[in-house]
Design an enzyme around this catalytic site. Structure first.
Site, PDB file in Angstrom:
ATOM      1  CD  GLU A 177      -2.763   1.350   2.419  1.00  0.00           C
ATOM      2  OE1 GLU A 177      -3.637   2.239   2.430  1.00  0.00           O
ATOM      3  OE2 GLU A 177      -2.582   0.580   3.370  1.00  0.00           O
ATOM      4  CE  LYS A 214      -6.615   0.162   1.633  1.00  0.00           C
ATOM      5  NZ  LYS A 214      -7.169  -0.260   2.936  1.00  0.00           N
TER       6      LYS A 214
END
Length: 296
Positions: A177, A214
């Site tokens: 992420e 993400k």
């Protein structure tokens, strides 16, 4: 056996991943939005007990269902607690058919070169070993990009993939992420650099390895299609990053193949003072909107 079942579920089923992983720094704000003031708890233990009550109410709500929710990301403290007499991850997987993930990062370092890398994770090996006691499928770790700094973005992505390789070696699916700050003055330029770096690092993975990504909802429609289609990417999920639920879902619907992994946008509108019926109706409406944007 459960890992393979979880893999197939994330790969093939339709839905989104609920991010229920606010930790130390973001928990007071999450509780405030839910209607729990800081005066209602006096230390960290009491604070985490309050947030676990909130998360338990979400997870046990009948409208929080596997037909629309694929997975849920947990904070370590949540993994260590129980829901309905079972460890949280076991409850999610065994009772709800919702795939549990574990947040493993320890927060962000100070901003250098336009980015915030992750703080060191000295106990990662021990944390992953503990996670093996539960049906945890994967992990999540967050960095933040504030400016379109080539060197800074290289550093963020390299660190993410270095840790991801350690997580893969322990048999878990890492969610990488590298968030791009939605307030960034050069958000699109940051996204261009970020995509290049992710593609380069994907090529360094072993042939039989995959990761999840993400990412912040991009400025250009369909911008991450190359990553969505990449053989070393299991799934690309989107973070809301401060966008409202409405804007997050509008942007998500413009990016087919990405699914939501929202936190604030997911719990928006939930309140401690709501009756169980009001709470269930609010979460049902939230889940429905996010699910419909994710299945585009």
């Amino acid at each position: 056996m459960s890992y393979q079942q979880q893999l197939e579920r994330i790969k093939n089923d339709i839905g989104f991943i609920a991010a229920l992983d606010q930790s130390g720094g973001s928990t007071p704000k999450a509780l405030r939005m839910y209607g729990v003031e800081e005066s209602e708890y006096s230390n960290e233990e009491e604070m985490f007990a309050k947030v676990h009550e909130m998360r338990t109410r979400i997870m046990t709500c009948e409208t929080f269902d596997s037909g629309r929710v694929l997975g849920a990301i947990l904070f370590e403290d949540t993994m260590d607690r129980e829901v309905n007499g079972k460890p949280t991850a076991n409850y999610l997987w065994e009772d709800k058919n919702i795939v549990p993930f574990l947040k493993v990062d320890k927060g962000l370092a100070e901003e250098i070169d336009g980015v915030q890398v992750m703080k060191p994770i000295p106990n990662l090996a021990a944390l992953l070993e503990k996670a093996k006691n539960y049906p945890i499928f994967g992990t999540k770790m967050r960095s933040v990009i504030h400016q379109a700094s080539q060197h800074g973005i290289e550093t963020v992505v390299q660190q993410q993939f270095d840790v991801a390789k350690q997580i893969l070696s322990e048999g878990f699916m890492p969610i990488v992420e590298p968030e791009v700050n939605i307030e960034s003055k050069d958000k699109l330029e940051s996204e261009v650099l970020l995509k290049e770096e992710i593609l380069r690092n994907l090529d360094s993975l072993d042939d039989d390895h995959q990761v999840m990504l993400k990412l912040t909802l991009p400025e250009e429609k369909g911008f991450y299609q190359e990553l969505i289609d990449h053989p070393k990417v299991l799934k690309v999920v989107a973070l809301s990053g401060g966008y409202s639920r409405d804007e997050s879902c509008d942007r998500l619907a413009q990016n087919p193949g990405m699914i939501a992994s929202f936190s604030r946008a997911f719990t928006e509108g939930l309140s401690k003072s709501q009756t169980d019926e009001e709470f269930a109706a609010t979460i049902d409406a939230s889940i429905d909107k996010i699910y419909n944007a994710s299945k585009v």
